[in-house]
Scaffold this active site. Structure first.
Site, PDB file in Angstrom:
ATOM      1  N   CYS A  69       0.868  -1.173   0.000  1.00  0.00           N
ATOM      2  CA  CYS A  69       0.000   0.000   0.000  1.00  0.00           C
ATOM      3  C   CYS A  69       0.910   1.229   0.000  1.00  0.00           C
ATOM      4  CB  CYS A  69      -0.859  -0.024   1.259  1.00  0.00           C
ATOM      5  SG  CYS A  69      -1.851   1.452   1.506  1.00  0.00           S
ATOM      6  N   CYS A 179      -0.758   3.791  -6.556  1.00  0.00           N
ATOM      7  CA  CYS A 179      -1.645   3.207  -5.539  1.00  0.00           C
ATOM      8  C   CYS A 179      -1.907   1.783  -5.988  1.00  0.00           C
ATOM      9  CB  CYS A 179      -2.945   3.998  -5.470  1.00  0.00           C
ATOM     10  SG  CYS A 179      -4.264   3.169  -4.555  1.00  0.00           S
TER      11      CYS A 179
HETATM   12  N1  DGL Z   1      -3.956   0.731  -1.960  1.00  0.00           N
HETATM   13  C1  DGL Z   1      -3.570   1.906  -1.326  1.00  0.00           C
HETATM   14  C2  DGL Z   1      -2.352   2.581  -1.838  1.00  0.00           C
HETATM   15  O1  DGL Z   1      -1.544   1.932  -2.465  1.00  0.00           O
HETATM   16  C3  DGL Z   1      -4.456   2.663  -0.444  1.00  0.00           C
HETATM   17  C4  DGL Z   1      -5.638   3.279  -1.026  1.00  0.00           C
HETATM   18  C5  DGL Z   1      -6.497   3.876   0.042  1.00  0.00           C
HETATM   19  O2  DGL Z   1      -6.844   3.154   0.977  1.00  0.00           O
HETATM   20  O3  DGL Z   1      -6.808   5.071  -0.056  1.00  0.00           O
HETATM   21  O4  DGL Z   1      -2.150   3.745  -1.643  1.00  0.00           O
END
Ligand code: DGL
Length: 244
Positions: A69, A179
């Site tokens: 993440c 993301c």
């Molecule tokens: N999958 C996430 C990232 O890579 C987080 C997205 C989120 O929860 O806003 O930033």
């Protein structure tokens, strides 16, 4: 055992690269869906959640944790590394390769608000951007649509258009997916951006980094496994996206 953590289903885009590279490993996936999205949340709250998930992985017996993440990496990875002895692999904002390969001198980056505010992103940008123009857009609504398991269609196209059109109008020839939810929308992004634009997903490089840290070369004949966990009760979409 390798722990893989995201605010939701996005980390599956990294998990699937890990499984491709190291199919003989056992994985524990944790989706923090009860608190998703992380993007607009306070970094101190994300640190709290990242510690709770790390404790969960340690109880499971993990020996490596992949923070799959970007937002959690931005908010929490330095804290985690300073407070735990287990190794962590975080998400690197892949703007460096995009900047190096750009012919038009314009690169687009799609990420969450939290990632754009993080030191990691700001330092990488300052170090490598040079003369290249970097156009940043928060992927408004994209995490939410992927969490619902909606990966294509008019609603998704409208959201993607709003994000990438300013990049395309400025002449971007690379779009960086900052993301881990966004690779699930990569086919739509590529279709709308057209063949002249390269969409960069850092997940394969992150999986290679995890393999390097484990000191692994070729996978053994053993068949690996994955246990899926979530802070939300309903894991049906998590399981559906994991099977794609
Ligand atoms: N999958 C996430 C990232 O890579 C987080 C997205 C989120 O929860 O806003 O930033």
């Amino acid at each position: 055992m390798i722990g893989v953590y995201d605010s939701g289903v996005g980390g599956l885009s990294v998990w699937r690269e890990l499984v491709k590279l190291m199919p003989d490993e056992d994985y524990v996936y944790f989706s923090d869906a009860a608190y998703c999205p992380y993007g607009p949340k306070d970094p101190s709250f994300i640190v709290e959640r990242a510690c709770a998930v790390t404790d969960f992985f340690l109880e499971k017996g993990c020996s490596l944790i992949v923070v799959a993440c970007n937002t959690a990496t931005a908010a929490a990875i330095s804290y985690l590394r300073a407070h735990y002895t287990i190794p962590f692999v975080g998400m690197e904002p892949a703007i460096k390769p995009a900047i190096l390969h750009s012919r038009s001198g314009v690169v687009g980056v799609l990420a969450t608000a939290g990632t754009f505010k993080g030191k990691l992103y700001l330092n990488t940008l300052a170090r490598f951007s040079g003369d290249v123009k970097v156009i940043e857009r928060v992927g408004e609504g994209l995490v939410e649509t992927v969490e619902k398991g909606i990966l294509d269609g008019p609603e998704v196209e409208a959201l993607v258009h709003r994000c990438i059109d300013p990049m395309l109008e400025a002449g971007a020839d690379h779009i960086v997916l900052g993301c881990t939810h966004y690779p699930f929308l990569q086919p739509v992004i590529e279709r709308l951006a057209g063949p002249a634009v390269t969409v960069v997903n850092p997940a394969p490089a992150v999986a290679r980094q995890a393999r390097r840290l484990l000191g692994k070369k070729e996978p053994s004949q053993k068949e690996g496994s994955t246990e899926f966990n979530s802070s939300s009760k309903d894991i049906s979409i998590l399981l559906r996206l994991a099977s794609l």
